[in-house]
Design a protein around this motif. Sequence first.
Motif, mmCIF file in Angstrom:
data_model
loop_
_atom_site.group_PDB
_atom_site.id
_atom_site.type_symbol
_atom_site.label_atom_id
_atom_site.label_comp_id
_atom_site.label_asym_id
_atom_site.label_seq_id
_atom_site.Cartn_x
_atom_site.Cartn_y
_atom_site.Cartn_z
ATOM 1 N N LEU A 1 0.826 -1.204 0.000
ATOM 2 C CA LEU A 1 0.000 0.000 0.000
ATOM 3 C C LEU A 1 0.861 1.255 0.000
ATOM 4 C CD1 LEU A 1 -2.779 1.361 0.281
ATOM 5 C CD2 LEU A 1 -2.580 1.049 2.754
ATOM 6 N N THR B 1 -5.163 4.247 -1.906
ATOM 7 C CA THR B 1 -5.259 3.744 -0.533
ATOM 8 C C THR B 1 -6.643 3.187 -0.246
ATOM 9 O OG1 THR B 1 -3.611 5.374 0.181
ATOM 10 C CG2 THR B 1 -4.987 4.362 1.886
ATOM 11 N N LEU C 1 -7.152 -0.298 -2.140
ATOM 12 C CA LEU C 1 -6.409 -1.414 -1.552
ATOM 13 C C LEU C 1 -6.858 -1.691 -0.116
ATOM 14 C CD1 LEU C 1 -2.811 -0.692 -2.901
ATOM 15 C CD2 LEU C 1 -4.552 -2.229 -3.829
#
Length: 373
Positions: free
Chosen positions: A57, A94, A97
């Motif tokens: 990430l 962000t 994921l």
Amino acid sequence: MDPDRARRGLRAGGTVLNPADSRPARPRPRPRRPRLSRGNLRPLDRLRSIKAKLGVLVIASVFVSTLLIILGLRAEVRFRYMLVFTSLACLAVTLVLAHGMTSPLREMTAAAQAMARGDYSRRVRATSRDEVGTLAGAFNRMAADLEAVDRHRRELVANVSHELRTPISALHAVLENLVDGVQKPDPDTLGLALTQTARLGRLVSQLLDLSRLDSGAVPLQAREFAVGPFLAALTEETGALGSDVRFRVDVRPTDLTATADPERLHQVVTNLVANACRHSPFGGTVSLHARRDEGPGSLCLEVQDEGPGIPYGERGRVFERFTRGGESSSTDGGTGLGLAIARWAVDLHGGDISVAESSHGCRIRVLLPGDPK
């Protein structure tokens, strides 16, 4: 059984017929699993660690922000616009994921709320290989166990209610007929009432045994004892209760001894013998064979009847609670608890109980190791 129906049966013919259990079987709901949709995508499921996912990430966010900065510099975009676009792009990466990473947690929350309402059929999609995926798998196993316990509780309440209702209704009908003067208090009528009372007492005793089974409150006190006198005394007790079958006891060698809890073993053999007497024809023979199994103090005990036997497909189910094997029905006077209690007592010894092959009738085999744990 309907009390009015039982009363009509008594007034018409003087006997009570136990009704067959005609309750329709309810289909068991299948566990509901969450459907795969676009909003439930999990691109990082193949990673085996939550740390690795967090690392991916961070790397993806840095990569996207760096790429946008380079493109913005080449396009001579103002810095403030570049900062806004880069922040929005990193936030989008962000969210995409992280949404897949936290999706099992949201599903577990929804499933837990459904369980609080009594719905145990909800399951979590456990496809990730990290710690969250392991937790989701454990949650699914827990949900399945709770669903089984809840189903067992419902079945137990329904079966106990059904088993208690039949003798209570029959006894109520007998007493009401006596009060109304429909029948006289002759030995046959009083014997019928006594039979139903004995059935009630037997059922209550077996339910108490099951409560001890579930609570694990029964200690095992194993000691060495002589098998021959033990079986002889047991058959004498059964014969004194008015059994209409003959008993044949075969102990080899005649001075055979075993190491077990005599009280618990008495419970096992009593249930097996009662079951064999109930399914044997009038004047039939119930055979008890005992010999040493492997190891000192071990015992192999077999109870053979001359009844219709148990079909091969039902042999694994006859030791479950409220299950009657073979051609028996709810009219045979059994409660479907005797073999379940026998299996519990044998398991307490660390032994094994099963339906053995037989050319006729039913043969139940009990193996005790002689050194119970």
